[in-house]
Write an enzyme that holds these catalytic residues in place. Structure first.
Site, mmCIF file in Angstrom:
data_model
loop_
_atom_site.group_PDB
_atom_site.id
_atom_site.type_symbol
_atom_site.label_atom_id
_atom_site.label_comp_id
_atom_site.label_asym_id
_atom_site.label_seq_id
_atom_site.Cartn_x
_atom_site.Cartn_y
_atom_site.Cartn_z
ATOM 1 N N THR A 230 0.814 -1.225 0.000
ATOM 2 C CA THR A 230 0.000 0.000 0.000
ATOM 3 C C THR A 230 0.846 1.275 0.000
ATOM 4 O O THR A 230 0.448 2.289 -0.583
ATOM 5 C CB THR A 230 -0.968 0.006 1.199
ATOM 6 O OG1 THR A 230 -1.778 1.184 1.156
ATOM 7 C CG2 THR A 230 -0.225 -0.029 2.536
ATOM 8 N N ARG B 235 -2.666 12.904 4.154
ATOM 9 C CA ARG B 235 -3.693 13.428 5.057
ATOM 10 C C ARG B 235 -3.097 14.401 6.072
ATOM 11 O O ARG B 235 -1.917 14.364 6.378
ATOM 12 C CB ARG B 235 -4.373 12.281 5.809
ATOM 13 C CG ARG B 235 -5.160 11.343 4.931
ATOM 14 C CD ARG B 235 -5.638 10.132 5.713
ATOM 15 N NE ARG B 235 -4.519 9.342 6.214
ATOM 16 C CZ ARG B 235 -4.648 8.259 6.976
ATOM 17 N NH1 ARG B 235 -5.849 7.855 7.332
ATOM 18 N NH2 ARG B 235 -3.586 7.589 7.386
ATOM 19 N N ASP C 115 1.367 9.156 2.560
ATOM 20 C CA ASP C 115 0.182 9.629 3.286
ATOM 21 C C ASP C 115 0.071 11.141 3.111
ATOM 22 O O ASP C 115 0.942 11.883 3.542
ATOM 23 C CB ASP C 115 0.299 9.268 4.769
ATOM 24 C CG ASP C 115 -1.011 9.435 5.528
ATOM 25 O OD1 ASP C 115 -1.918 10.121 5.018
ATOM 26 O OD2 ASP C 115 -1.128 8.877 6.634
#
Length: 378
Positions: free
Chosen positions: A295, A309, A307
């Protein structure tokens, strides 16, 4: 902050502090060869902080990210002096990228569009300072090192700044300054929301730069310790019950725990699909996972950081709800670290789900490569 802003307006660098880290920074538009030489002598790698929009506009996302969210580039020259690097940076942020060599020794770092109000990082604070001083939203910074080559802590950084007549500011100073003068979330409506499995909540609707966001609120949350779940939007997991991730199970468990507690907040974060890369890109990452990528590597292969976010908008929603002390339902240490910078008192509450054969590689990659606090039963 006014003194710091005035200092960089005159083309001089300043010192920024963040807990045990420190860095020298300057707006990219006024970086000089002299300043880069000073940074190379006293600091670790030189970073160029740009927004994701700038990275896309300059086409820098065609290069692979390294070490998380860094793209190493340089001017495409045989021999590169500090002055040539500085000129390259100034031209780059003005939109004239020219020929780029990859990899290089200038590390481009992706920052959030809304700065420290979206993610309380050193890069965001440096870009915010550039904006505040009237420059383009881009900055050059470099982590300060000790004379022995170690990471410079606060005492060393303060002494160094005094010796070199550099004003000092902290990330929390920029956060406080911007929160007083700006508001990026707007409470629009509140309504009762009875649910099939989790009791009745108050659904509080907000308009934010990420879109419309709902906070589900149960009980009095403006006093005492409050159970909080900040949940990243996941259509495949939350709605279609995909086995590729544990998102849907985490959301269900969080809502059940808040219902049992009789008090808490669940914020459903729009714009976080696929750790911030969006639904279609997440499906592309799924395809790469079918071909053997995990991932994390799948996101990097697609030209994204692992990532994307951030939790500043969630922090402002919690402030609006008057939440002060949080029992945070999370396995993500980054979420805890970010929210603490906004002044919340936080204790982690683990949120455990039973892995299955399909999502086990996904969970292992999050634990091993992203530091998520996940326990597996033997």
């Amino acid at each position: 902050m006014e003194e710091v802003s005035s200092h960089v307006k005159s083309g001089k660098p300043v010192m920024i502090l963040d807990s045990e880290k420190s860095a020298i920074c300057i707006p990219a538009e006024v970086v000089s060869g002299e300043i880069l030489n000073f940074m190379m002598k006293n600091c670790d790698e030189i970073r160029l902080a740009l927004t994701w929009k700038q990275i896309l506009n300059l086409g820098l996302n065609r290069f692979r990210f390294q070490n998380g969210n860094l793209i190493p580039i340089d001017p495409n020259l045989e021999k590169i002096s500090a002055e040539e690097r500085a000129k390259f940076i100034r031209e780059l942020v003005s939109g004239n990228a020219g020929d780029i060599k990859y990899p290089g020794r200038i590390f481009v770092e992706e920052t959030k569009e809304m700065g420290v109000l979206e993610r309380p990082g050193i890069a965001e604070a440096c870009v915010d300072l550039a904006r505040m001083a009237g420059f383009a939203p881009s900055a050059v910074y470099a982590p300060l090192m000790t004379a022995e080559g170690g990471v410079a802590g606060e005492d060393y950084a303060l002494k160094f700044a005094k010796e070199h007549s550099m004003p000092v500011f902290r990330i929390k100073d920029m956060i406080e300054f911007r929160i007083k003068s700006e508001k990026i979330v707007e409470r629009v409506i509140e309504a009762t929301l009875p649910t099939k499995f989790y009791g009745t909540f108050r659904a509080v609707g907000y308009k934010t730069p990420l879109g419309e966001i709902v906070a589900l609120v149960k009980g009095r949350v403006d006093e005492g310790d409050v159970l909080v779940r900040i949940h990243s939007e996941c259509l495949t997991g939350d709605v279609f019950h995909s086995l590729r991730c544990d998102c849907g199970d985490q959301l269900e468990n969080a809502l059940k725990m808040i219902d049992r507690e009789g008090k808490g907040v669940a914020i459903y974060m729009r714009g976080h699909e696929g750790r911030g890369i969006g639904l279609i890109n997440k499906l592309m990452a799924y395809k790469l996972q079918e071909e053997g990528k995990d991932t994390v590597d799948a996101n990097i292969e697609l030209g994204f950081p692992p990532d994307m976010r951030s939790y500043g908008i969630a922090a402002q929603i919690l402030m609006d709800l008057k939440v002060k002390s949080i029992r945070l339902l999370t396995n993500n240490p980054l979420k805890i670290e970010e929210l603490k910078k906004y002044g919340f008192k936080i204790v982690r509450e683990p949120i455990e789900v039973e892995p299955c054969e399909v999502n086990l590689p996904y969970l292992k990659a999050k634990k091993d490569k992203m530091g998520h606090l996940i326990c597996f039963n033997d």
